[in-house]
Every structure is written in C-alpha cells, then in structure tokens.
Design a protein around this motif. Sequence first.
Motif, PDB file in Angstrom:
ATOM      1  N   ARG A   2       0.864  -1.197   0.000  1.00 29.95           N
ATOM      2  CA  ARG A   2       0.000   0.000   0.000  1.00 29.95           C
ATOM      3  C   ARG A   2       0.889   1.232   0.000  1.00 29.95           C
ATOM      4  O   ARG A   2       1.687   1.433   0.919  1.00 29.95           O
ATOM      5  CB  ARG A   2      -0.902   0.019   1.230  1.00 29.95           C
ATOM      6  CG  ARG A   2      -1.902  -1.102   1.215  1.00 29.95           C
ATOM      7  CD  ARG A   2      -2.829  -1.080   2.422  1.00 29.95           C
ATOM      8  NE  ARG A   2      -3.362  -2.417   2.594  1.00 29.95           N
ATOM      9  CZ  ARG A   2      -2.781  -3.378   3.312  1.00 29.95           C
ATOM     10  NH1 ARG A   2      -1.658  -3.124   3.984  1.00 29.95           N
ATOM     11  NH2 ARG A   2      -3.312  -4.570   3.371  1.00 29.95           N
ATOM     12  N   LYS A  21       1.927   1.228 -10.732  1.00 32.52           N
ATOM     13  CA  LYS A  21       0.773   0.313 -10.591  1.00 32.52           C
ATOM     14  C   LYS A  21       0.969  -0.921 -11.456  1.00 32.52           C
ATOM     15  O   LYS A  21       0.649  -2.030 -11.047  1.00 32.52           O
ATOM     16  CB  LYS A  21      -0.518   1.046 -10.929  1.00 32.52           C
ATOM     17  CG  LYS A  21      -1.096   0.703 -12.252  1.00 32.52           C
ATOM     18  CD  LYS A  21      -2.376   1.369 -12.587  1.00 32.52           C
ATOM     19  CE  LYS A  21      -2.665   0.968 -14.023  1.00 32.52           C
ATOM     20  NZ  LYS A  21      -3.869   1.450 -14.587  1.00 32.52           N
ATOM     21  N   LEU A  26      -0.817  -2.940  -8.674  1.00 34.24           N
ATOM     22  CA  LEU A  26      -1.605  -2.250  -7.649  1.00 34.24           C
ATOM     23  C   LEU A  26      -2.825  -1.583  -8.281  1.00 34.24           C
ATOM     24  O   LEU A  26      -2.811  -1.245  -9.459  1.00 34.24           O
ATOM     25  CB  LEU A  26      -0.748  -1.150  -7.006  1.00 34.24           C
ATOM     26  CG  LEU A  26       0.601  -1.585  -6.435  1.00 34.24           C
ATOM     27  CD1 LEU A  26       1.440  -0.362  -6.061  1.00 34.24           C
ATOM     28  CD2 LEU A  26       0.396  -2.486  -5.218  1.00 34.24           C
ATOM     29  N   ALA A  27      -3.858  -1.394  -7.486  1.00 36.99           N
ATOM     30  CA  ALA A  27      -4.959  -0.530  -7.921  1.00 36.99           C
ATOM     31  C   ALA A  27      -4.456   0.912  -7.854  1.00 36.99           C
ATOM     32  O   ALA A  27      -3.707   1.268  -6.941  1.00 36.99           O
ATOM     33  CB  ALA A  27      -6.153  -0.725  -7.002  1.00 36.99           C
ATOM     34  N   HIS A  28      -4.829   1.717  -8.835  1.00 33.39           N
ATOM     35  CA  HIS A  28      -4.402   3.124  -8.858  1.00 33.39           C
ATOM     36  C   HIS A  28      -5.603   3.976  -8.469  1.00 33.39           C
ATOM     37  O   HIS A  28      -6.582   4.025  -9.201  1.00 33.39           O
ATOM     38  CB  HIS A  28      -3.900   3.469 -10.265  1.00 33.39           C
ATOM     39  CG  HIS A  28      -3.531   4.909 -10.448  1.00 33.39           C
ATOM     40  ND1 HIS A  28      -3.524   5.531 -11.673  1.00 33.39           N
ATOM     41  CD2 HIS A  28      -3.159   5.869  -9.553  1.00 33.39           C
ATOM     42  CE1 HIS A  28      -3.151   6.797 -11.532  1.00 33.39           C
ATOM     43  NE2 HIS A  28      -2.935   7.025 -10.259  1.00 33.39           N
ATOM     44  N   ILE A  29      -5.508   4.610  -7.321  1.00 32.76           N
ATOM     45  CA  ILE A  29      -6.633   5.423  -6.856  1.00 32.76           C
ATOM     46  C   ILE A  29      -6.247   6.889  -6.937  1.00 32.76           C
ATOM     47  O   ILE A  29      -5.481   7.389  -6.107  1.00 32.76           O
ATOM     48  CB  ILE A  29      -7.008   5.036  -5.409  1.00 32.76           C
ATOM     49  CG1 ILE A  29      -7.329   3.538  -5.378  1.00 32.76           C
ATOM     50  CG2 ILE A  29      -8.189   5.878  -4.921  1.00 32.76           C
ATOM     51  CD1 ILE A  29      -7.567   3.002  -4.006  1.00 32.76           C
ATOM     52  N   ASP A  76     -10.751  -4.562  -5.896  1.00 32.21           N
ATOM     53  CA  ASP A  76      -9.412  -4.465  -6.476  1.00 32.21           C
ATOM     54  C   ASP A  76      -8.382  -3.917  -5.490  1.00 32.21           C
ATOM     55  O   ASP A  76      -7.184  -3.989  -5.738  1.00 32.21           O
ATOM     56  CB  ASP A  76      -9.432  -3.606  -7.756  1.00 32.21           C
ATOM     57  CG  ASP A  76      -9.850  -2.162  -7.482  1.00 32.21           C
ATOM     58  OD1 ASP A  76     -10.573  -1.920  -6.495  1.00 32.21           O
ATOM     59  OD2 ASP A  76      -9.451  -1.277  -8.253  1.00 32.21           O
ATOM     60  N   CYS A  77      -8.838  -3.382  -4.353  1.00 36.78           N
ATOM     61  CA  CYS A  77      -7.887  -2.819  -3.381  1.00 36.78           C
ATOM     62  C   CYS A  77      -7.260  -3.874  -2.485  1.00 36.78           C
ATOM     63  O   CYS A  77      -6.252  -3.596  -1.829  1.00 36.78           O
ATOM     64  CB  CYS A  77      -8.575  -1.762  -2.516  1.00 36.78           C
ATOM     65  SG  CYS A  77      -8.980  -0.295  -3.466  1.00 36.78           S
ATOM     66  N   TYR A  81      -2.591  -1.094  -3.285  1.00 32.89           N
ATOM     67  CA  TYR A  81      -2.968   0.081  -4.087  1.00 32.89           C
ATOM     68  C   TYR A  81      -1.944   1.197  -3.948  1.00 32.89           C
ATOM     69  O   TYR A  81      -1.094   1.188  -3.057  1.00 32.89           O
ATOM     70  CB  TYR A  81      -4.354   0.597  -3.676  1.00 32.89           C
ATOM     71  CG  TYR A  81      -4.563   0.766  -2.183  1.00 32.89           C
ATOM     72  CD1 TYR A  81      -4.053   1.861  -1.508  1.00 32.89           C
ATOM     73  CD2 TYR A  81      -5.289  -0.191  -1.460  1.00 32.89           C
ATOM     74  CE1 TYR A  81      -4.257   2.015  -0.143  1.00 32.89           C
ATOM     75  CE2 TYR A  81      -5.493  -0.043  -0.092  1.00 32.89           C
ATOM     76  CZ  TYR A  81      -4.978   1.064   0.556  1.00 32.89           C
ATOM     77  OH  TYR A  81      -5.163   1.211   1.911  1.00 32.89           O
TER      78      TYR A  81
END
Length: 217
Positions: A2, A21, A26-29, A76-77, A81
């Motif tokens: 994270r 990502k 990773l999820a890209h937030i 997806d997290c 992320y």
Amino acid sequence: MRLIILGAPGSGKGTAAMVLKEKYNLAHISTGDIFRSNIKAQTPLGIEAKSYIDKGQLVPDSITIGMVAGRLEEDDCSAGYILDGFPRTIAQAEALDEMLAAKGEKIDAVLSIVVDDEIIKDRVSSRRVCEKCGASYNVKYKPTKVEGVCDACGGSVVQRADDNPETVAARLVTYYENTQPLIDFYNAKGLIVEGNNNVDSDTCISDIENGLKALGV
Ligand code: ADP
Ligand code: ZN
C-alpha cells in the motif's frame, strides 16, 4: 503493498503512479480522476467538487474522506494500491490511519516526488490528459502520435480545465500550505521514499524502486 504518492501539482505523480501500478500490480486510486469523472457525469459529487477544483482549492475533507473510504472497500484494493492525490491534508492522513488501523492494515511507503517550481509551471501549461484512461501527455515534451488522440486507448486527449496559469498558481499555494506538511508527518514515521523528477520519469522511477528496496518493501 500500500503506497501513497505525494507531489506538487504537475510534479508527475500521476505518470509515476501509472508506471508503478503496472510494476507492482496495484490498484491506482487517483482522487483527481475520480472527481473529474464525476464532473463529466454531472453527479452531485462532481457538481460540488467542481466549484473548488476550478479555483485551485481543495475539495472539503468531509466529502473527500468518505469518497476514498468507499473506494478502498472495492475488491481491487485487496491486493494493494497506490493512492495518488490522497491524503492532501493532515486531517485526511489521520482519517486514513484510522481507516487502515480498523482493518489491521498500514501504509508501507510514501513516495515523495521532488521537482523544482519553475519546471512544474512549464510542464503544466503544456500538459494534456486522456479523458478516458487518464494517460498524461505534453505537447512540448511528450506529444501523442495523432493530435488529440490517446496512444494507449484512442480516447480524446484534452487540456484539464484547471491547468491554466492562474489556477496552477493557486494549486501550488494550496499544495505548500496543506499538503507539504504531510512530508514531515510521514518522515516521522520513517516512510518517505524520494523520487527526483527534475530530469525524467525513468530516473524518478528508479529512485523510487531503490528507495522501496532500502525500506524493505
Ligand atoms: P494535481 O495534483 O495536478 O493538482 P489532481 O488530479 O490530483 O491534480 O487533483 C485535481 C484537483 O482535485 C485538486 O486541485 C483539488 O481541487 C481536487 N482534489 C484532488 N484530490 C483531493 C484531496 N485529496 N482533497 C481535496 N481535494 C482534492
Ligand atoms: Zn487513454
């Protein structure tokens, strides 16, 4: 894993986040992207956020924190992320700590993108972004192959409404007042990894990869 990525507007944190990502799966937030898609769809959240974004101000914590809390619950997290554009205030950082602690989770590293102000102003004025996938281009330094069309997804590539000189100046002030203090906040926790983006994004990414290894992440 994270991660948080911190950097001034136009520092290239979005571009670095897209590379990382893929590398680390990773999820890209991106809170900016979430706001922009809400603005485009004219949702109540988008309409409210737009009034702040157009002025280069922060969307209030009360709105932003709830939005991110909801996003972190999505499937997806669970594999990890990268948070791009959040937290941007100490209150947001404290809220994030609480959200994570409630799940027995923690942030592994905070990536700090370092760029000189003069370079930022130059890059932002010629920046263009894909409306569909968020890919970032630059008419001076990294143009699309076909004008106005995203190389990656064929979406339309436009200038962001807040990438004009007045709003950029306001965003920089907002950044130094509200977000820069987060570097000390996370430094005290030993989480900061620096990436120098004054030269190019490859240098920045290798700084980050080395820094992550050094932290044992
Ligand atoms: P940049 O970092 O280049 O300014 P972003 O796409 O991250 O661009 O954000 C665009 C705008 O969205 C910000 O100027 C701000 O108004 C709003 N915004 C994004 N993230 C946050 C946040 N965590 N808290 C408050 N406002 C935010
Ligand atoms: Zn695209």
